[in-house]
Motif scaffolding. Structure first.
Motif: not given
Length: 253
Positions: A171-200
């Protein structure tokens, strides 16, 4: 309802020919160092006379990184045009360990069936499992997540599902963490949705992977944070081609 229908989703995020490159970074004793490359490719294929997508994830550590931890991982999944899982394979050389995990999915009598195996040191461990819900693997759930409509998602919202690991279904769980901006290695900044895969384990929540996908129609993975047994690793987008939609999530300067 047929179990295959429960696995099906409309794909409006990616197309055949998408090719994404990442730079890998590992952490040893609080020091981050560039340690290899990864690629994520999607192409059309035919599987058991049906049109499908083949998704390949390749991760290769550099020779410099081999001194600390050798990693050569090849992960393949085949999914239908409606994103239902058909086949999964992970061949992993990690440190001194080499394993091959495979899973084959089928659908009948309202159930999703998976036959899985793990090959390690020449020994094969097999198992079978069935569930009225859709069973995923680590790549098909990423494809599914890209099809989600996050419009009404709330921070902390949980999505639960069974996932094959090669040895068993957990059994696995995905958690929606919210929205954040991230600057990638190509020096481009993206608006992102953030998810976490967690186990118990023993009642405690353990984060396995946190992934950032672009907040546009592509839902393109631009960053992966992996929490491994030997430490942690990150994969940062370096280039992309063949994306289905314009990357409207790019933050202009």
């Amino acid at each position: 309802m047929p179990a295959s229908a429960q696995c099906e989703a409309k794909n409006d995020a990616f197309k055949s020919g998408e090719h994404v490159m990442y730079d890998l970074f590992f952490n040893w004793k609080f020091i981050w160092t560039k340690a290899g490359l990864a690629s994520l490719t999607t192409n059309e294929t035919i599987y058991q006379a049906k049109p499908a997508y083949r998704i390949n994830l390749l991760a290769i550590g550099s020779k410099k990184a081999d001194f600390f931890f050798k990693m050569r991982d090849t992960v393949t999944c085949i999914i239908g045009n409606r994103l239902e899982p058909y086949y999964f394979k992970k061949a992993a050389e990690e440190g001194k360990r080499y394993t091959i995990d495979e899973a084959r999915f089928s659908y009948s009598n309202g159930l999703c069936h998976v036959k899985q195996s793990r090959t390690k040191d020449g020994k094969i461990e097999r198992s079978e499992y069935s569930d009225s819900r859709c069973i995923y693997d680590m790549l098909s759930i990423l494809a599914q997540a890209r099809s989600f409509d996050p419009t009404d998602y709330k921070v902390g919202q949980r999505i639960q599902f069974p996932m094959t690991t090669g040895r068993k279904v957990e059994e696995q769980t995905l958690i929606f963490r919210g929205r954040k901006s991230f600057t990638a290695e190509n020096d481009t900044t993206y608006r992102c949705l953030v998810f976490s895969l967690v186990e118990y384990k023993k009642g405690k929540e353990k984060e396995v992977i946190t992934f950032y996908i672009t907040d546009d129609k592509n839902h393109l993975p631009v960053r992966l944070d992996l929490y491994l047994n030997f430490g942690s690793a990150k994969a940062f987008l370096s280039s992309v081609r063949g994306n289905r939609h314009p990357l409207t999530s790019i933050v202009t300067k």
